[in-house]
Design a protein around this motif. Sequence first.
Motif, PDB file in Angstrom:
ATOM      1  N   GLU A  67       0.813  -1.207   0.000  1.00 21.76           N
ATOM      2  CA  GLU A  67       0.000   0.000   0.000  1.00 21.76           C
ATOM      3  C   GLU A  67       0.853   1.267   0.000  1.00 21.76           C
ATOM      4  O   GLU A  67       2.003   1.269   0.423  1.00 21.76           O
ATOM      5  N   GLN A  68       0.255   2.334  -0.490  1.00 23.54           N
ATOM      6  CA  GLN A  68       0.882   3.646  -0.505  1.00 23.54           C
ATOM      7  C   GLN A  68       1.230   4.066   0.914  1.00 23.54           C
ATOM      8  O   GLN A  68       0.465   3.861   1.848  1.00 23.54           O
ATOM      9  N   SER A  74       3.224   5.105  -3.820  1.00 24.16           N
ATOM     10  CA  SER A  74       2.281   4.480  -4.734  1.00 24.16           C
ATOM     11  C   SER A  74       2.082   3.010  -4.371  1.00 24.16           C
ATOM     12  O   SER A  74       3.047   2.327  -4.015  1.00 24.16           O
ATOM     13  N   GLU A 125     -11.793  14.351  -9.796  1.00 26.54           N
ATOM     14  CA  GLU A 125     -11.302  13.720  -8.577  1.00 26.54           C
ATOM     15  C   GLU A 125     -11.349  12.199  -8.675  1.00 26.54           C
ATOM     16  O   GLU A 125     -10.471  11.507  -8.163  1.00 26.54           O
ATOM     17  N   GLU A 126     -12.364  11.669  -9.342  1.00 22.55           N
ATOM     18  CA  GLU A 126     -12.456  10.216  -9.522  1.00 22.55           C
ATOM     19  C   GLU A 126     -11.326   9.698 -10.403  1.00 22.55           C
ATOM     20  O   GLU A 126     -10.791   8.612 -10.170  1.00 22.55           O
ATOM     21  N   LYS A 128      -8.276  11.073 -10.698  1.00 24.30           N
ATOM     22  CA  LYS A 128      -7.032  11.114  -9.913  1.00 24.30           C
ATOM     23  C   LYS A 128      -6.993  10.013  -8.855  1.00 24.30           C
ATOM     24  O   LYS A 128      -5.948   9.401  -8.619  1.00 24.30           O
ATOM     25  N   GLU A 129      -8.142   9.738  -8.246  1.00 27.00           N
ATOM     26  CA  GLU A 129      -8.192   8.683  -7.237  1.00 27.00           C
ATOM     27  C   GLU A 129      -7.938   7.319  -7.874  1.00 27.00           C
ATOM     28  O   GLU A 129      -7.228   6.482  -7.314  1.00 27.00           O
ATOM     29  N   ARG A 130      -8.502   7.088  -9.061  1.00 28.57           N
ATOM     30  CA  ARG A 130      -8.271   5.813  -9.749  1.00 28.57           C
ATOM     31  C   ARG A 130      -6.799   5.660 -10.118  1.00 28.57           C
ATOM     32  O   ARG A 130      -6.217   4.573  -9.973  1.00 28.57           O
ATOM     33  N   LYS A 132      -4.277   6.934  -8.618  1.00 24.15           N
ATOM     34  CA  LYS A 132      -3.534   6.661  -7.383  1.00 24.15           C
ATOM     35  C   LYS A 132      -3.693   5.209  -6.962  1.00 24.15           C
ATOM     36  O   LYS A 132      -2.707   4.525  -6.670  1.00 24.15           O
ATOM     37  N   LEU A 133      -4.934   4.713  -6.952  1.00 26.75           N
ATOM     38  CA  LEU A 133      -5.196   3.333  -6.521  1.00 26.75           C
ATOM     39  C   LEU A 133      -4.584   2.311  -7.475  1.00 26.75           C
ATOM     40  O   LEU A 133      -4.202   1.217  -7.069  1.00 26.75           O
ATOM     41  N   PHE A 147      -0.488  10.495  -9.983  1.00 34.95           N
ATOM     42  CA  PHE A 147      -1.556  11.304  -9.401  1.00 34.95           C
ATOM     43  C   PHE A 147      -1.003  12.581  -8.769  1.00 34.95           C
ATOM     44  O   PHE A 147      -1.706  13.597  -8.703  1.00 34.95           O
ATOM     45  N   SER A 151      -1.928  16.825  -9.620  1.00 38.06           N
ATOM     46  CA  SER A 151      -2.456  17.612  -8.497  1.00 38.06           C
ATOM     47  C   SER A 151      -1.651  18.902  -8.350  1.00 38.06           C
ATOM     48  O   SER A 151      -1.001  19.130  -7.324  1.00 38.06           O
TER      49      SER A 151
END
Length: 256
Positions: A67-68, A74, A125-126, A128-130, A132-133, A147, A151
């Motif tokens: 996990e990040q 990342s 935002e969705e 960028k979140e995707r 990142k994940l 990501f 930002s």
Amino acid sequence: MSLFKNAKSFKGGIHPKEQKALTENFAFEKMPLPKQIIIPLSQHAGKPAKSLVNKGSEVKAGEVIAEQDGFVSSPIHSPVTGKVIKINSSVTPGGFLKESILIEPVEQNGVINMPALDIEKVTAEEIKERIKLAGIVGQGGAAFPTFVKLSPPPDKKIDYVILNGCECEPYLTRDYRFMLEKTNDVVAGLRLIMKAIGVNKGVIGIEDNKPEAISKLKEAVKNYPQISIEVLPTKYPQGAEKMLIKVVTGKEVPPG
């Protein structure tokens, strides 16, 4: 249609022997499974990821195994289905000892994939979140988490997103093949980046020694007037960031 009518080449540069004929006509191939795979937890700029598995854990391809840890970090996904043999320090291609997960792969079909995003409906935002994940990082030496790049400070206005399709170095043809084989994915990726940072002008810069890729890209963006394909002179270092910005937009990145 071009967004820039007065784009000029940068001064200087050289044109070494390209040597691209060795690989430019070979499609991507899937590598066979190795007997063992070593996955360093430090695969990107910033803090290494934190392992979520232990010795003996069984993992599936696409599963998050680390996990990040912090903003500039990342997550890491397993590229294979298999069993974790051990977690220890291994020498990376850069010559440094880094904590790593060692997996013994097994022949098994199926990958854990995230559901596709709808470009028309997804929010910035969705996106960028995707990203990142999904653990997406840059392909350069630093492997900076993508990501974070998407930002920027809210007071910094961004005018263009430029995709670098120049690949001006001798021998290299990976980006060329990607533009040929994954043309629509390249355009979709550009559209997602533009939406993620609120930019309405996208550019794909590509050298004039790639006519087939140029043709396919132009066809792929014909319904997107906000995206242009900028055909640039073939020379080194056309793909360098500041050179590319200068030749595409006519603007220079200031010192510092």
